[in-house]
Design a protein around this motif. Sequence first.
Motif, PDB file in Angstrom:
ATOM      1  N   VAL A  61       0.800  -1.601   0.415  1.00 21.65           N
ATOM      2  CA  VAL A  61      -0.590  -0.374  -0.219  1.00 21.65           C
ATOM      3  C   VAL A  61       0.618   1.142   0.073  1.00 21.65           C
ATOM      4  N   GLU A  62       2.117   1.162   0.934  1.00 22.45           N
ATOM      5  CA  GLU A  62       2.935   2.697   1.139  1.00 22.45           C
ATOM      6  C   GLU A  62       3.565   2.597  -0.444  1.00 22.45           C
ATOM      7  N   PHE A  69       3.164   5.045   6.768  1.00 24.92           N
ATOM      8  CA  PHE A  69       2.475   4.828   7.880  1.00 24.92           C
ATOM      9  C   PHE A  69       3.419   4.810   8.942  1.00 24.92           C
ATOM     10  N   THR A  70       2.770   5.714  10.069  1.00 23.37           N
ATOM     11  CA  THR A  70       3.567   4.733  11.660  1.00 23.37           C
ATOM     12  C   THR A  70       3.161   3.757  11.591  1.00 23.37           C
ATOM     13  N   VAL A  74       0.354   1.346  11.812  1.00 22.91           N
ATOM     14  CA  VAL A  74       0.520  -0.328  11.737  1.00 22.91           C
ATOM     15  C   VAL A  74       0.486  -1.477  12.538  1.00 22.91           C
ATOM     16  N   GLU A  75       0.512  -0.824  13.655  1.00 20.68           N
ATOM     17  CA  GLU A  75      -0.086  -1.870  15.371  1.00 20.68           C
ATOM     18  C   GLU A  75      -1.156  -1.616  14.909  1.00 20.68           C
ATOM     19  N   GLU A  76      -2.028  -0.382  15.383  1.00 23.46           N
ATOM     20  CA  GLU A  76      -3.361  -0.643  15.177  1.00 23.46           C
ATOM     21  C   GLU A  76      -4.547  -1.269  14.431  1.00 23.46           C
ATOM     22  N   LEU A  77      -4.105  -0.977  12.490  1.00 20.87           N
ATOM     23  CA  LEU A  77      -4.257  -1.493  11.973  1.00 20.87           C
ATOM     24  C   LEU A  77      -5.076  -3.105  11.913  1.00 20.87           C
TER      25      LEU A  77
END
Length: 93
Positions: A61-62, A69-70, A74-77
């Motif tokens: 995606v990036e 993304f931070t 990334v961790e919360e997605l």
Amino acid sequence: MISILLIRILFKLVWGDQMNNLKNIVAKVLGISVSEITNDLTRNQAEGWDSFGHMMLISEVETQLNIKFTMKEVEELQTFQQLQDLVLAKRGV
């Protein structure tokens, strides 16, 4: 004040092709069909969305959408909807 629904409608009009592209990216990386990708799709539902698949998805995606993304993001997605919302935020919409 503009409602979230109106923002989403405007986003689809302006960024609709990129959202279709996002679905194509997710489908390719996770090895699922585009028709399986809904806003409610979660990491627990898609077999390919394990920790390795997650990092591959973020990287693709990036790269394809030219955004970053931070680590916190990334961790919360956890869902496709969250991914769409992050892309929307990165585009300033």
